[in-house]
Enzyme design. Structure first.
Site, PDB file in Angstrom:
ATOM      1  N   ASP A  41       0.836  -1.202   0.000  1.00  8.54           N
ATOM      2  CA  ASP A  41       0.000   0.000   0.000  1.00  8.54           C
ATOM      3  C   ASP A  41       0.874   1.256   0.000  1.00  8.54           C
ATOM      4  O   ASP A  41       0.644   2.200  -0.768  1.00  8.54           O
ATOM      5  CB  ASP A  41      -0.914  -0.027   1.225  1.00  8.54           C
ATOM      6  CG  ASP A  41      -1.734   1.248   1.369  1.00  8.54           C
ATOM      7  OD1 ASP A  41      -2.538   1.542   0.470  1.00  8.54           O
ATOM      8  OD2 ASP A  41      -1.561   1.948   2.381  1.00  8.54           O
ATOM      9  N   GLU A 110      -2.068  -5.217  -3.762  1.00  6.16           N
ATOM     10  CA  GLU A 110      -1.131  -4.458  -2.932  1.00  6.16           C
ATOM     11  C   GLU A 110      -0.052  -5.368  -2.352  1.00  6.16           C
ATOM     12  O   GLU A 110       1.125  -4.987  -2.284  1.00  6.16           O
ATOM     13  CB  GLU A 110      -1.887  -3.751  -1.809  1.00  6.16           C
ATOM     14  CG  GLU A 110      -2.753  -2.599  -2.290  1.00  6.16           C
ATOM     15  CD  GLU A 110      -3.522  -1.940  -1.171  1.00  6.16           C
ATOM     16  OE1 GLU A 110      -3.773  -0.722  -1.256  1.00  6.16           O
ATOM     17  OE2 GLU A 110      -3.891  -2.639  -0.202  1.00  6.16           O
TER      18      GLU A 110
END
Length: 255
Positions: A41, A110
């Site tokens: 992320d 992610e």
């Protein structure tokens, strides 16, 4: 899929391992992709910022931030994961709810970014995003013109007119699959402008902001009330304020 040969295939396998599957490491710890998702992320945010900074050379910070948010939002990541075919490789429990099943695609994306960063470094990770994600699937020019961030748009509307806005978490509960649901209310000058629900605080805020923008556009009385309260706070006679009826048409045009 990746465009390169992994050095350590195990970290990529972990990136596709959802927490609903109970797998233990050699040390006896449960293994899943959540730590890689956390790392990915942050890395994805940095890489997208890097790409946009160089692509849009003359754009200001607000534009770049807004454009990045359109790329890294959960719905977009879910779609990108499916385009890459990650949904066919994720290991998860058959008992996962639809919401978790759909969102796990973006989470795995992610985690994959995190795995590439650990295995190959920043340069190769950026190349993967540019060549395997941006180039085939995202038109940056078109995306930058698409206004989908309702919260940012509402905040901009309020800042332009110097009225107060706040987002208040009013309730958190669970659905029948034990997924957390958040409910947020957006207030403009203390008036309830909209209430939204979602599986995250951000999602509920976006939905609340969307409702508020619709209310501003459709309800002349609501806009009048906002400026009346603002006027009372400033202790300025109402007749000295701009004519609301005329400005309301501009509010609608802005939205």
């Amino acid at each position: 899929m990746l465009g390169f040969y992994p050095r350590d295939i195990r970290i990529y396998e972990q990136a596709l391992l959802h927490k609903s599957v109970f797998v233990l490491s050699e040390q006896g710890h449960q293994m899943n992709n959540e730590r890689l998702e956390f790392l990915g992320d942050a890395i994805l945010d940095a890489i997208i910022a890097d790409i946009l900074y160089n692509y849009f050379e003359n754009k200001e910070e607000g534009f770049l931030t807004n454009t990045r948010s359109k790329i890294v939002q959960r719905e977009m990541l879910n779609k990108l994961a499916m385009k890459l075919g990650l949904d066919k490789h994720i290991k998860s429990s058959a008992h996962s709810s639809f919401h978790n099943t759909y969102n796990m695609y973006g989470n795995a994306f992610e985690a994959l970014v995190g795995a590439i960063y650990i295995d190959q470094g920043y340069k190769q990770c950026k190349k993967f995003i540019e060549q395997r994600i941006i180039k085939p699937y995202i038109d940056l020019e078109q995306l930058s013109r698409k206004d989908v961030n309702f919260k940012s748009k509402l905040i901009e509307w309020c800042q332009k007119r110097k009225v107060e806005i706040s987002f208040e978490l009013i309730e958190q509960f669970f659905d029948n699959q034990s997924n957390s649901i958040f409910q947020t209310e957006v207030l403009i000058e203390g008036l309830s402008a909209g209430i939204g629900s979602g599986y995250s605080k951000k999602e509920s805020q976006q939905h609340a902001a969307q409702m508020a923008l619709k209310k501003i556009k459709k309800s002349h009385d609501f806009v009048v009330n906002i400026f009346e309260i603002k006027t009372q706070k400033e202790e300025i006679p109402l007749e000295q304020q701009p004519e609301i009826e005329n400005s309301t048409e501009q509010e609608k045009a802005d939205i």
